[in-house]
Design a protein around this motif. Structure first.
Motif, short mmCIF file in Angstrom:
data_model
loop_
_atom_site.label_atom_id
_atom_site.label_comp_id
_atom_site.label_asym_id
_atom_site.label_seq_id
_atom_site.Cartn_x
_atom_site.Cartn_y
_atom_site.Cartn_z
N SER A 32 30.44 -2.31 -24.92
CA SER A 32 31.31 -3.43 -25.63
C SER A 32 31.65 -3.02 -26.94
N PHE A 34 33.38 -5.07 -30.23
CA PHE A 34 33.80 -6.88 -30.95
C PHE A 34 34.76 -6.54 -31.87
N TYR A 36 36.11 -7.87 -35.53
CA TYR A 36 35.40 -9.47 -36.65
C TYR A 36 36.37 -9.50 -37.51
N LEU A 46 33.07 -13.25 -35.31
CA LEU A 46 33.93 -13.69 -34.35
C LEU A 46 35.05 -13.52 -33.63
N SER A 49 36.34 -10.03 -28.19
CA SER A 49 35.53 -8.66 -27.61
C SER A 49 35.91 -8.58 -26.60
N TYR A 51 35.42 -5.90 -23.27
CA TYR A 51 34.17 -5.27 -22.72
C TYR A 51 34.91 -4.02 -21.18
N LEU A 88 36.72 -5.48 -38.82
CA LEU A 88 36.06 -4.95 -39.07
C LEU A 88 36.01 -4.72 -37.20
N PHE A 92 28.89 -0.93 -29.53
CA PHE A 92 27.40 -0.31 -28.79
C PHE A 92 27.07 0.80 -28.84
N PHE A 100 29.10 -0.70 -37.02
CA PHE A 100 30.31 -1.03 -37.08
C PHE A 100 30.95 0.14 -37.88
#
Lengths: 110, 115
Positions: A32, A34, A36, A46, A49, A51, A88, A92, A100
């Protein structure tokens, strides 16, 4: 090697052009990711996202994920001065720890 | 309004004086986390919690404590603050513990200065 790496910039793009932001990650198990956006002195917000491998589009934003090459990118079309911020990238590490990158400072020039 | 709140927003203190930064979310989120943000170092995770009474260390836990006695609250405790803990602190929460649902929502931040 940092777990999530970004070019800190600054990246300068003329208004109306496409801004391209890139991020690489070291943990092959990461699923996952993301993006930001953070304005100076504010909290991260956010914006995307992703995946699965491939592209994900949301308005002027497109996130791209390439798991084989371990990179994530964010494209901003028709860049506006209000897009000027630090972006950013996060991914995970393992199941619960979000890591980050250092962030890329983007400036859109009118 | 769904939100993550932090208090105080600004704090100046002296070395060794215990302090607590509160964090509360009204979204019934499972996962909560604390980060610090320093120039050139980005956001680094201090502690996270997957549920009530379940906490774990992030990347920079030294000098910090947390507790999760209620789902909505996740206070950050500095027992004996030192100048190297001067930073901008963010609390975040997300609806899921991991994976696709872990889209974190951030509080407004607490700027801490330790003299």
């Amino acid at each position: 090697q940092k777990e999530v790496e970004q070019n800190s910039g600054p990246l300068s793009v003329p208004e109306g052009a496409i801004a391209s932001l890139n991020c690489t990650y070291s943990d092959r198990g990461s699923q996952s990711f993301f993006w930001y956006r953070q304005y100076s002195g504010k909290s991260p917000e956010l914006i995307m996202s992703i995946y699965s491998n491939g592209d994900k589009e949301d308005g002027r934003f497109t996130a791209q994920l390439n798991k084989a090459s371990q990179y994530v990118s964010l494209l901003i079309r028709d860049s506006q001065p209000s897009d000027s911020a630090t972006y950013l990238c996060a991914g995970f590490q393992g199941a619960q720890k979000l890591v980050f990158g250092q962030g890329t400072r983007l400036t859109i020039n009118p | 309004e769904a939100q993550v709140t932090q208090n105080p927003r600004y704090l100046i203190t002296v070395t060794g004086k215990k302090l607590t930064v509160t964090c509360s979310q009204n979204m019934n989120h499972e996962y909560m986390s604390w980060y610090r943000q320093d120039p050139g170092l980005g956001l680094r995770q201090i502690y996270y919690s997957m549920n009530v009474e379940v906490t774990d260390k992030g990347d920079v836990p030294e000098g910090y404590k947390v507790s999760r006695k209620e789902k909505r609250n996740f206070p950050l405790i500095l027992e004996s603050p030192s100048p190297n803990q001067t930073s901008l602190y963010f609390c975040a929460s997300s609806p899921e513990v991991s994976g696709a649902g872990n889209e974190q929502f951030f509080g407004p931040g607490t700027r801490l200065t330790v003299l």
